[in-house]
Design a protein around this motif. Structure first.
Motif, PDB file in Angstrom:
ATOM      1  N   THR A 408      54.724 -62.282   2.790  1.00  0.00           N
ATOM      2  CA  THR A 408      53.982 -63.339   3.457  1.00  0.00           C
ATOM      3  C   THR A 408      52.502 -63.206   3.116  1.00  0.00           C
ATOM      4  O   THR A 408      52.010 -62.087   2.925  1.00  0.00           O
ATOM      5  CB  THR A 408      54.172 -63.260   4.983  1.00  0.00           C
ATOM      6  OG1 THR A 408      53.346 -64.253   5.605  1.00  0.00           O
ATOM      7  CG2 THR A 408      53.800 -61.891   5.513  1.00  0.00           C
ATOM      8  N   PRO A 409      51.785 -64.317   2.984  1.00  0.00           N
ATOM      9  CA  PRO A 409      50.364 -64.233   2.611  1.00  0.00           C
ATOM     10  C   PRO A 409      49.445 -64.001   3.804  1.00  0.00           C
ATOM     11  O   PRO A 409      48.338 -64.511   3.842  1.00  0.00           O
ATOM     12  CB  PRO A 409      50.110 -65.621   2.000  1.00  0.00           C
ATOM     13  CG  PRO A 409      51.027 -66.528   2.746  1.00  0.00           C
ATOM     14  CD  PRO A 409      52.255 -65.707   3.053  1.00  0.00           C
ATOM     15  N   ILE A 410      49.870 -63.214   4.796  1.00  0.00           N
ATOM     16  CA  ILE A 410      49.032 -62.961   5.967  1.00  0.00           C
ATOM     17  C   ILE A 410      47.733 -62.269   5.537  1.00  0.00           C
ATOM     18  O   ILE A 410      47.745 -61.305   4.771  1.00  0.00           O
ATOM     19  CB  ILE A 410      49.777 -62.068   6.989  1.00  0.00           C
ATOM     20  CG1 ILE A 410      50.945 -62.840   7.610  1.00  0.00           C
ATOM     21  CG2 ILE A 410      48.834 -61.601   8.094  1.00  0.00           C
ATOM     22  CD1 ILE A 410      51.764 -62.019   8.563  1.00  0.00           C
ATOM     23  N   LYS A 411      46.621 -62.777   6.051  1.00  0.00           N
ATOM     24  CA  LYS A 411      45.322 -62.176   5.774  1.00  0.00           C
ATOM     25  C   LYS A 411      44.732 -61.478   7.004  1.00  0.00           C
ATOM     26  O   LYS A 411      43.804 -60.687   6.869  1.00  0.00           O
ATOM     27  CB  LYS A 411      44.343 -63.242   5.292  1.00  0.00           C
ATOM     28  CG  LYS A 411      44.767 -63.931   3.996  1.00  0.00           C
ATOM     29  CD  LYS A 411      44.895 -62.926   2.863  1.00  0.00           C
ATOM     30  CE  LYS A 411      45.308 -63.614   1.568  1.00  0.00           C
ATOM     31  NZ  LYS A 411      45.553 -62.634   0.479  1.00  0.00           N
ATOM     32  N   HIS A 412      45.282 -61.779   8.179  1.00  0.00           N
ATOM     33  CA  HIS A 412      44.752 -61.181   9.409  1.00  0.00           C
ATOM     34  C   HIS A 412      45.927 -60.804  10.316  1.00  0.00           C
ATOM     35  O   HIS A 412      46.790 -61.640  10.598  1.00  0.00           O
ATOM     36  CB  HIS A 412      43.832 -62.160  10.148  1.00  0.00           C
ATOM     37  CG  HIS A 412      42.740 -62.714   9.299  1.00  0.00           C
ATOM     38  ND1 HIS A 412      41.599 -61.997   8.995  1.00  0.00           N
ATOM     39  CD2 HIS A 412      42.607 -63.899   8.674  1.00  0.00           C
ATOM     40  CE1 HIS A 412      40.821 -62.722   8.219  1.00  0.00           C
ATOM     41  NE2 HIS A 412      41.415 -63.884   8.018  1.00  0.00           N
ATOM     42  N   LEU A 413      45.936 -59.558  10.762  1.00  0.00           N
ATOM     43  CA  LEU A 413      46.943 -59.077  11.697  1.00  0.00           C
ATOM     44  C   LEU A 413      46.227 -58.547  12.927  1.00  0.00           C
ATOM     45  O   LEU A 413      45.346 -57.687  12.826  1.00  0.00           O
ATOM     46  CB  LEU A 413      47.802 -57.973  11.061  1.00  0.00           C
ATOM     47  CG  LEU A 413      48.861 -57.332  11.961  1.00  0.00           C
ATOM     48  CD1 LEU A 413      49.883 -58.367  12.430  1.00  0.00           C
ATOM     49  CD2 LEU A 413      49.563 -56.188  11.225  1.00  0.00           C
ATOM     50  N   VAL A 414      46.573 -59.075  14.093  1.00  0.00           N
ATOM     51  CA  VAL A 414      45.908 -58.710  15.342  1.00  0.00           C
ATOM     52  C   VAL A 414      46.938 -58.133  16.302  1.00  0.00           C
ATOM     53  O   VAL A 414      48.000 -58.727  16.519  1.00  0.00           O
ATOM     54  CB  VAL A 414      45.223 -59.943  15.989  1.00  0.00           C
ATOM     55  CG1 VAL A 414      44.546 -59.548  17.289  1.00  0.00           C
ATOM     56  CG2 VAL A 414      44.217 -60.551  15.021  1.00  0.00           C
ATOM     57  N   LEU A 415      46.631 -56.982  16.887  1.00  0.00           N
ATOM     58  CA  LEU A 415      47.491 -56.350  17.891  1.00  0.00           C
ATOM     59  C   LEU A 415      46.710 -56.238  19.194  1.00  0.00           C
ATOM     60  O   LEU A 415      45.625 -55.660  19.220  1.00  0.00           O
ATOM     61  CB  LEU A 415      47.934 -54.964  17.426  1.00  0.00           C
ATOM     62  CG  LEU A 415      48.640 -54.877  16.062  1.00  0.00           C
ATOM     63  CD1 LEU A 415      48.975 -53.423  15.738  1.00  0.00           C
ATOM     64  CD2 LEU A 415      49.907 -55.731  16.042  1.00  0.00           C
ATOM     65  N   ALA A 416      47.251 -56.826  20.262  1.00  0.00           N
ATOM     66  CA  ALA A 416      46.588 -56.783  21.567  1.00  0.00           C
ATOM     67  C   ALA A 416      47.388 -55.871  22.488  1.00  0.00           C
ATOM     68  O   ALA A 416      48.524 -56.169  22.841  1.00  0.00           O
ATOM     69  CB  ALA A 416      46.494 -58.185  22.159  1.00  0.00           C
TER      70      ALA A 416
END
Length: 465
Positions: A408-416
């Protein structure tokens, strides 16, 4: 040389610098007629009122009745909740206010009939109702509604924590077909936002042809959603040949909204060009929730959707989790709770490993919320151990990361990560948590590897429950 012969462009620049200083603009407007004309567009551009400065609202209404061109400067209208500190500062003589409006009865009738010219029975009914109510004892809500009607260039309306007798005239003004009038009000309205208008709140139908954003915050929106009389079921269609322009729908802290309601909602034509759908802190998630069916409805009815969020859920029993987002082909940003992505009875790391197979090819950002501190610690430990095992075997530690992100071309991964939980020892209190120090170095190493791949990793404290 007179002031009026100086460059009006320079005057406008000066007034623009005073944009946020109402007192300075008011002083400028009193210098001369010339500077009054310069200052008035800025003085009237953004109006803020609350229940305890309604004297000012009525004065504005009476001014607009006599000088209706001033209303054309209004772009933003904000009606705020009552501020306790204002109660003693501005005592309101309702008899005096009613008398002032009564004295202007003839011109009020003329101007209301002008802006709501009776071209249909519906228009006649609403105009008659508002004219009757503007001279009634509880008339402030009607004055508010008519002031908004005069403001034909208004672009944003924001209403916070108001009572029904204030709100109902506003909904009456918003909820009938303005296309039946020769010069319709609200024709340039872009955004309507409400907050805290809970059990008394009936949302207006989204039929205004220029509205691009609707936000409903802290309202019990879903309780009547099966009733055909509910406003969402009877929006007035835009003019023939035009496309719906609503792009953003935000339902925040709406405790009766669940997937079934949203499925029903998105089936209406006025949402077919929706680009942003935010559902935050809605109804508690239960085993009756069918989230895959919701995704199929979004695929059918909102093919242009670019941002989807369903977060801050209180999961009382495990729902049927989201399956695949691939059908949302234009999705760019996804925000979702971990408990709605993965069944806790299964291996969370394995399910997250398979997540890449379920994401659309153009997705750029994934934000996963409601991760418990223990889940976060376990995920970090297991990923770190897997990378160490690969290094022991002589393999590139970043190979696994590159393999996953190549899907997948994900550029931002955020974990809350949830860092605030109820305090068992103090009823109604909260206990703040801290991350395990042992997770810091592994996460930094993973973030560095991802950065080399052009991917940013963010971990932040999710303090909201």
């Amino acid at each position: 040389m007179s002031l009026s012969k100086l460059s009006s462009e320079l005057d406008s620049i000066i007034a623009g610098f005073l944009h946020d200083d109402q007192k300075a603009l008011d002083a400028l407007s009193k210098v001369s007629r010339h500077y009054r004309a310069v200052a008035e567009p800025y003085l009237y551009e953004t109006l803020k009122f609350n229940e305890h400065n309604r004297t000012s609202l009525v004065k504005l209404f009476l001014t607009l009745v006599r000088r209706n061109k001033l209303a054309l400067h209004i772009k933003i209208f904000i009606w705020l909740p009552t501020l306790p500190e204002l109660v003693d500062k501005e005592w309101i003589d309702m008899q005096f206010l009613r008398m002032r409006v009564g004295e202007a009865a003839q011109i009020v009738h003329r101007e209301v009939n002008r802006i709501m010219r009776p071209m249909s029975l519906n228009t006649v009914t609403v105009a008659t109702k508002l004219l009757k109510e503007v001279f009634a004892p509880d008339f402030v809500g009607t004055v508010l509604a008519l002031t908004m009607c005069f403001a034909k260039n208004v672009e944003d309306i924001y209403i916070v924590e108001q009572r029904n007798w204030i709100l109902q005239p506003v909904w009456d003004a918003l909820s009938f077909d303005w296309t039946q009038c020769s010069s319709p009000s609200f024709a340039k309205l872009r955004s309507l936002s409400t907050a805290g208008c809970s059990d008394i709140y009936t949302p207006p139908p989204v039929h205004l042809p220029s509205m691009t954003r609707l936000m409903i915050n802290r309202s019990d929106l879903g309780q009547l959603h099966f009733n055909p009389a509910h406003p969402f079921y009877r929006p007035v269609s835009p003019q023939i040949g035009t496309e719906p322009v609503l792009q953003s729908l935000l339902l925040i802290r709406t405790p009766s909204v669940g997937p079934e309601f949203v499925q029903s909602l998105v089936s209406f034509p006025w949402l077919r060009n929706l680009k942003e759908l935010i559902i935050r802190a809605a109804a508690p998630a239960t085993s009756t929730w069918d989230l895959p069916s919701l995704l199929r409805a979004l695929e059918r009815h909102t093919p242009s959707l670019e941002e989807f969020e369903w977060s801050r859920s209180n999961i009382t029993s495990q729902p049927i989790v989201f399956d695949t987002f691939k059908g949302l082909r234009n999705l760019r940003r996804l925000t979702v709770d971990l408990g709605l992505l993965c069944n806790p009875l299964n291996d969370v790391l394995e399910e997250l490993d398979e997540l890449g197979e379920t994401l659309p090819e153009h997705l750029e950002e994934v934000a996963i919320h409601r991760i418990s501190r223990d889940q976060y610690g376990e995920l970090v430990d297991r990923v770190d151990q897997a990378l160490e095992d690969m290094e022991v075997c002589g393999l590139d530690a970043g190979h696994a990361l590159r393999s996953w992100f190549s899907r997948t071309p994900i550029k931002h991964l955020v974990l809350a990560v949830v860092m605030r939980i109820p305090d068992d020892e103090e009823p109604g209190g909260w206990r703040l948590l801290e991350l395990e120090p042992t997770t810091f170095a592994p996460v930094q190493a993973i973030a560095d590897d991802l950065h080399q791949m052009g991917v940013t990793l963010k971990v932040f404290r999710d303090l909201c429950l």
